[in-house]
Structures are given as C-alpha cells and as structure tokens.
Write a protein that holds these residues in place. Structure first.
Motif, mmCIF file in Angstrom:
data_model
loop_
_atom_site.group_PDB
_atom_site.id
_atom_site.type_symbol
_atom_site.label_atom_id
_atom_site.label_comp_id
_atom_site.label_asym_id
_atom_site.label_seq_id
_atom_site.Cartn_x
_atom_site.Cartn_y
_atom_site.Cartn_z
ATOM 1 N N VAL A 219 -48.681 110.090 61.721
ATOM 2 C CA VAL A 219 -48.529 110.989 60.574
ATOM 3 C C VAL A 219 -47.436 110.471 59.641
ATOM 4 O O VAL A 219 -47.593 110.483 58.408
ATOM 5 C CB VAL A 219 -48.211 112.426 61.049
ATOM 6 C CG1 VAL A 219 -47.845 113.309 59.857
ATOM 7 C CG2 VAL A 219 -49.402 113.007 61.793
ATOM 8 N N CYS A 220 -46.341 109.996 60.209
ATOM 9 C CA CYS A 220 -45.246 109.446 59.397
ATOM 10 C C CYS A 220 -45.710 108.220 58.609
ATOM 11 O O CYS A 220 -45.346 108.046 57.433
ATOM 12 C CB CYS A 220 -44.058 109.086 60.271
ATOM 13 S SG CYS A 220 -43.158 110.495 60.933
ATOM 14 N N LEU A 221 -46.519 107.372 59.251
ATOM 15 C CA LEU A 221 -47.060 106.214 58.537
ATOM 16 C C LEU A 221 -47.930 106.652 57.371
ATOM 17 O O LEU A 221 -47.853 106.088 56.271
ATOM 18 C CB LEU A 221 -47.883 105.353 59.494
ATOM 19 C CG LEU A 221 -47.168 104.259 60.281
ATOM 20 C CD1 LEU A 221 -48.151 103.549 61.195
ATOM 21 C CD2 LEU A 221 -46.513 103.259 59.338
ATOM 22 N N TRP A 222 -48.760 107.659 57.602
ATOM 23 C CA TRP A 222 -49.639 108.165 56.539
ATOM 24 C C TRP A 222 -48.808 108.737 55.393
ATOM 25 O O TRP A 222 -49.087 108.469 54.221
ATOM 26 C CB TRP A 222 -50.584 109.220 57.105
ATOM 27 C CG TRP A 222 -51.472 109.826 56.062
ATOM 28 C CD1 TRP A 222 -52.596 109.268 55.525
ATOM 29 C CD2 TRP A 222 -51.301 111.096 55.423
ATOM 30 N NE1 TRP A 222 -53.148 110.118 54.594
ATOM 31 C CE2 TRP A 222 -52.375 111.250 54.508
ATOM 32 C CE3 TRP A 222 -50.373 112.119 55.545
ATOM 33 C CZ2 TRP A 222 -52.516 112.376 53.716
ATOM 34 C CZ3 TRP A 222 -50.513 113.244 54.756
ATOM 35 C CH2 TRP A 222 -51.564 113.368 53.857
ATOM 36 N N LEU A 223 -47.796 109.522 55.718
ATOM 37 C CA LEU A 223 -46.940 110.114 54.679
ATOM 38 C C LEU A 223 -46.194 109.019 53.916
ATOM 39 O O LEU A 223 -46.031 109.095 52.691
ATOM 40 C CB LEU A 223 -45.947 111.092 55.306
ATOM 41 C CG LEU A 223 -46.539 112.380 55.873
ATOM 42 C CD1 LEU A 223 -45.472 113.192 56.603
ATOM 43 C CD2 LEU A 223 -47.166 113.227 54.762
ATOM 44 N N LEU A 224 -45.740 108.006 54.639
ATOM 45 C CA LEU A 224 -45.026 106.907 53.990
ATOM 46 C C LEU A 224 -45.929 106.185 52.997
ATOM 47 O O LEU A 224 -45.502 105.826 51.890
ATOM 48 C CB LEU A 224 -44.528 105.928 55.056
ATOM 49 C CG LEU A 224 -43.474 104.903 54.633
ATOM 50 C CD1 LEU A 224 -42.200 105.596 54.184
ATOM 51 C CD2 LEU A 224 -43.183 103.943 55.790
ATOM 52 N N SER A 225 -47.186 105.992 53.375
ATOM 53 C CA SER A 225 -48.114 105.323 52.459
ATOM 54 C C SER A 225 -48.392 106.170 51.228
ATOM 55 O O SER A 225 -48.619 105.644 50.140
ATOM 56 C CB SER A 225 -49.430 105.001 53.180
ATOM 57 O OG SER A 225 -50.147 106.192 53.497
#
Length: 636
Positions: A219-225
C-alpha cells in the motif's frame, strides 16, 4: 559568452558535437572484448551455460563435498535482537533472486505503461499464446508424472527470458527485433503467472502478522507512486521492508519482488523535463560547483521514470551476477550412484522434458493461431509462422524459474535431481529444436528476417523529396517526422550539429509520418507544410511549425502562412486539395515499406538507423559510412 552558451546549448549539452572531443580512446583489449560480449544477450546465455557446466562438474567431482558444504554455509544478518538466519543457498534463492523478480515486475509495468501491452491489438495475441503456453505444459506434465509427483507441475510453466533471448540471438534470424518484442510480451505473461503460482501454490506455514506488514508495504508503494515521487531511495527502502516481511510470512519472496516492481511508476519522458535538465546542465557549465552539479543530476533523474532508472541499474548486476550465481547454486546435481540412469527412465524427468519442449511449442503456437483466427490481433510486421514456431520452441528453456520451483516443489532429493535433469535436458532440446525450425523457415518459407524492413523505400527522389543541403552530397540523412513529435530533429538540434560537422558533404531529407493515434494535429500540419511547398516555402513552414508545436489548429496554420507572406487563399485551397493529401499519404506508405513505425526514425544513406538518435551517435555512424565509402573507392 552569450554566443558560446547558445552554441553549447544546441550542440554540446547532451554530449553531441565532434566525435573527437574528450580524452583519447583506450585500446580495446581481449578482456574488454570478452566483457562486452558477456553483456550481450547471446553472451549472457553462454555465461549461464558455462556456469551450469561448472556446477555439474563440481557436484560430480572428487571434491563434490565442498560444493554441498558451500551452499549449506550458514549466514545471518542481525540488527539488535532481530536477525535473518539462512544458509547460503537460501540467501541466493530467497534473497538475490528477489532482485531478478523485481526486475521482471519493472519490465511488466513498463510494458503496461508505455510498451507493447498498452496497445490492445498488439498485446492480445501474445497474451493468449502466453496463457496457453503455461496451461498446456502443466497438463502434459500431470498426464505423464501426475501419479508419481503431481506437485511438480509448476516446474514446466516458466520460461527463462534472458536465456530465451540469448539463444534467439545465436540461432534466430539475423534481424529479429519484431519477433523479440513478440516473445518479450509473451514471456511477460509467462513470468507473471509463474511467479503467482510460486507465491500461491508453493507457500507453507503462512504467518499473518508479517503478511499484514507486507500488505501495508505494498500500500505504501502504491501511495508513493501516486505522489509522483521521483527519487528511487524511498521505493528501495519500502521494497526491503516488503522482502523481510514476506520472508517472515512464509510466502516465497519472488511474489513480493514481482508485486513491488509492478507498483514502481513508469512513464514516457516528456520534452519539457528534458528541456529543464538542459537548462540545469547549462547552469553547471557556467558555474561548475558541487551544489550546481547536484541540482543538475537531480534534474536529469527527474526526466526519467523511477522504473526505467531502477531497471537500468539492476539489469547488468542481475544478468551478470545474480542469475549466474543462482545457476551455480542450483544446477549442481550429483548424477552418480545411478541417478542419471534413473532420471532417464523417470516419469518426473520426462514429464518436465515433454512439458517444456512440446507443451511450450504447441501451447504457444496454438494460442497464437487461435487468437489470430478469432480476430483478436495479428502478428507483428515482418514475423512469419516459422519465426513464431521457432520462438515457441525456444520458450521451452525454463532454467531459472524452473530450477527455483524444483527447489520448492520437491522435498525428496532424488526427485529434485530427476526434475533438474529434466530442466537441463529440456534446455538443450528446446534450443536445438528452435535452431532446426529457424533453419527450416529460412529454407522452406524464405524467412531470413523477423523484423521490419531496414532499407529506405523508395530511395530519395530530388523531384519529390524535400532536401536541405547539396543535392549531390555523398551522405544522406532521411528523417520520418511528425510536427507534434517533441523529439524530432528540429527540437533536438540534430541537423544543426550534423551539418556543422560534415558541411556540404551531407544532405537532409524529411518525410511525413503523422502519428494519428497520439498527435491529432500532426496530419493537418503535414498538409500545411506541403501546401506551403506549393508556393516554394516548405522549409520556412517546416521551421515555423516546429517552433510552435503546441499551436497547430487550422487557424494557427493559416496565421503562419500569412506570416510567411504566402497567398493565404491559395494556401487554404491547397491544404484541402487531394494532390497534397496524396503526397502526405505517399510519405506514410513509404514509412510502412521502409519499416518506420514511430518518430523520429532516421535512415543513413538508405539504411534504417538503430539505437540513439542524438547528434553524436549519428555523426559517428555517418563517419563510419564515409570510411567504408572511401575504402570501397580505393578497392575499385
């Protein structure tokens, strides 16, 4: 100083200019030639074969105990009370190989964002072929070895992309870029399904606490993108946390690597970002200080997607270190004590061999045929049925993914050895079968190439083409261009630098290739340029249109005609005339016949140029052509 800066901006900021600039070239040594070869696709395939042979010889030698002991060497990494304790074999398979699958995820995301998977008509045929190329091998394996070892069906679903492309470079057509793109798209599906199978089917002792942390990391990776973060360090940090959590959860980390790669954003480079990087580099040229250099580096990094930068950083280490080390750790099977003879009569071995060699060939060929018959798409231009069959045969090289699944599927050492023998035998048979099919295709169907045409068709015609420079110049640069293309020659200053280097020894020709799907005003702009040519002002209109790429409505075009002093009424008539439309259409047909599918595409003395199209590269290529022409004159 102002004049020097302007010249620098146009011809030097990205390294263009005279090829003699910079320090003298060093002599090419045998070591340099060897390392350069290993970095090629065929070279990396040969490296894997050599490493695999070393592993087999070592595991069957009098010092075979050292091979076993090496991979059972315990290694741990500890921070305070927390630590990861694994033997060296698991560090390779569960640690280093995460970088391999992360790289696959990056490639899939790149293909989905800006590559072949973005275009439905180009993607559906290899997608269908890829799915059948996974399903049929599994069914064949289960039909042969399902009673003895049903858990091994996953061994035959994967294709080693790097090995496939390496062998293709050695046994396939000399020109096979279009087939390569088709096979890459197909293996994207193959790898995605194979990694999903690893993560779902071959997972035991699931632990929910670490799994929740892993999901939060995704989820953090998705938000970062979504925040358009351009720096790579935050992505790498989250991926490390994801790997540790996945490792602790009981799910094989390969799935985490693939998922993480899919979430790293990819996008096409925008012209304004390149222009901004150019301005920052200009600042550094004027004030070469550390702070200014750091700002320029950041500007360069921002212009390229995180996905592409990480892919570029990982590609060589993965192909030259990670995968060879994996092969060394997994290909060393002790064949003594009757293991080899038992393998050759084992249903496990032949289930793997026939699943990979026959299953991949028939599954991919059948999937391709069915997708085309159903009207879902068509084969890439230049790719014939023989090339598809040859590529399908080479897809039976499972190697990396197959050996990884062998280690997960079989707890019995003897069965694992039989499956590994099957993978290695399949690699040899698939490569040989691919070579036979490609040879047959050349002889029987005349398929000497699996690529787009490379020769300019028709050749330059001084009565029909638009030419800058002396008509009798020995060197010719032809560019297929689109007036909305942000990287065509007028924008990059290519012609200015090439002409500045060669002078009257070179001429420049442009042909229209408006990309209707991407640039809605390009076709009308091409008509306007040809309408201006009716009044002898093509090049003036050409330059004006490139100078105002973001204002190409019909009213803008009429305004430009007025600015050039053209007969505006006649200009409007010519824009709508069938003769002008036919001229643009003739250029588009020429692009298809010549193998130009995008802009800018360059032809140097009638042959399509491959690779970067910056001025320095084109100058070097033209100098090579000039040298060859001089040598030919001396011989005659």
């Amino acid at each position: 100083m102002a004049l020097a800066v302007d010249e620098f901006e146009e011809s030097r900021v990205f390294g263009v200019g005279k090829t003699g600039d910079g320090p003298p070239a060093t002599a090419v040594t045998p070591i340099h030639r060897l390392t350069s070869y290993v970095r090629t696709e065929s070279g990396s395939a040969v490296l894997l074969v050599v490493v695999s042979v070393i592993a087999l010889v070592w595991a069957n030698s009098p010092v075979s105990a050292s091979y076993v002991d090496l991979w059972h060497t315990p290694m741990s990494v500890r921070v305070g009370d927390y630590g990861i304790d694994m033997d060296l074999h698991h560090w390779v398979n569960d640690g280093l190989m995460v970088a391999f699958f992360f790289l696959i995820g990056l490639e899939v995301r790149q293909e989905l964002a800006v590559g072949s998977l973005r275009d439905r008509s180009r993607a559906l045929v290899p997608l269908v072929a890829g799915v059948l190329g996974v399903a049929l091998p599994a069914l064949i394996y289960l039909a042969i070895a399902g009673r003895e070892a049903p858990q091994g069906w996953g061994v035959v679903v994967g294709t080693d992309t790097a090995f496939l492309l390496g062998v293709l470079a050695m046994v396939g057509p000399a020109m096979s870029n279009q087939l390569r793109v088709f096979l890459l798209t197909l293996t994207v599906v193959d790898d995605f399904l194979a990694v999903s199978i690893i993560g779902v089917v071959y997972t035991d002792d699931l632990r929910w606490g670490p799994l929740v942390i892993a999901l939060l990391a995704l989820v953090c990776l998705w938000l970062l993108s979504r925040t358009a973060e351009w720096r790579s360090a935050p992505y790498v940090g989250i991926v490390i946390v994801l790997w540790i959590a996945t490792l602790e959860s009981g799910i094989h980390p390969s799935l985490a690597g693939m998922a993480a790669g899919l979430l790293v954003p990819a996008f096409a480079t925008e012209r304004y970002e390149v222009e901004n990087a150019k301005r920052l580099f200009r600042d550094y040229w004027q004030s070469p200080q550390a702070a200014v250099a750091r700002t320029a580096r950041r500007g360069l990094a921002r212009s390229i997607s995180v996905n592409e930068r990480l892919h570029d950083v990982l590609r060589s280490p993965v192909s030259l270190f990670v995968v060879p080390v994996f092969a060394l750790a997994n290909a060393g099977i002790d064949l003594r004590g009757g293991v080899l003879s038992a393998s050759l009569t084992s249903t496990i071995t032949w289930g793997v061999v026939l699943g990979l060699v026959i299953g991949k060939l028939v599954g991919i060929a059948l999937g391709t045929w069915a997708a085309i018959r159903l009207g879902l798409g068509r084969l890439p231009d230049g790719v014939g049925r023989g090339s598809v069959l040859g590529g399908a045969a080479l897809s039976g090289i499972g190697f990396t993914v197959s050996l990884l699944i062998v280690g997960l599927a079989f707890t019995d050492t003897r069965q694992a050895g039989m499956a590994t023998v099957g993978v290695l035998v399949a690699m040899v048979l698939a490569g040989s079968l691919g070579w036979l099919i490609f040879t047959r295709a050349r002889v029987r169907w005349g398929e000497t190439s699996a690529d787009l045409p490379t020769i300019l068709e028709p050749p330059v015609n001084l009565d029909l083409d638009h030419v800058r420079g002396p008509a009798e110049a020995a060197l010719t640069v032809v560019e297929y261009m689109d007036f909305e293309c942000p990287f065509c020659a007028k924008s990059t200053g290519m012609w200015t630098d090439v002409h500045g280097h060669f002078g009257d020894r070179v001429r420049y020709v442009v042909r229209h290739l408006p990309l209707h799907d991407y640039h809605p005003h390009a076709h009308t702009a091409a008509l306007a340029a040809e309408a201006a040519a009716e009044q002898g002002r093509f090049w003036e209109m050409h330059d004006l249109l490139f100078a105002h790429q973001h204002a190409l409505e019909l009213t803008d075009l009429v305004g430009y005609a007025d600015d050039l002093g053209l007969d505006v009424e006649q200009f409007i008539v010519d824009v709508d005339s069938p003769e002008v439309a036919e001229r643009v259409g003739r250029h588009e047909a020429s692009a298809v016949a010549s193998g130009a599918v995008g802009t800018p595409t360059f032809f140097l003395n009638g042959t399509r140029h491959r690779g970067p199209h910056d001025a320095r590269t084109l100058i070097a290529a033209l100098e090579e052509i000039e040298t060859e022409m001089s040598a030919a004159r001396r011989r005659s």
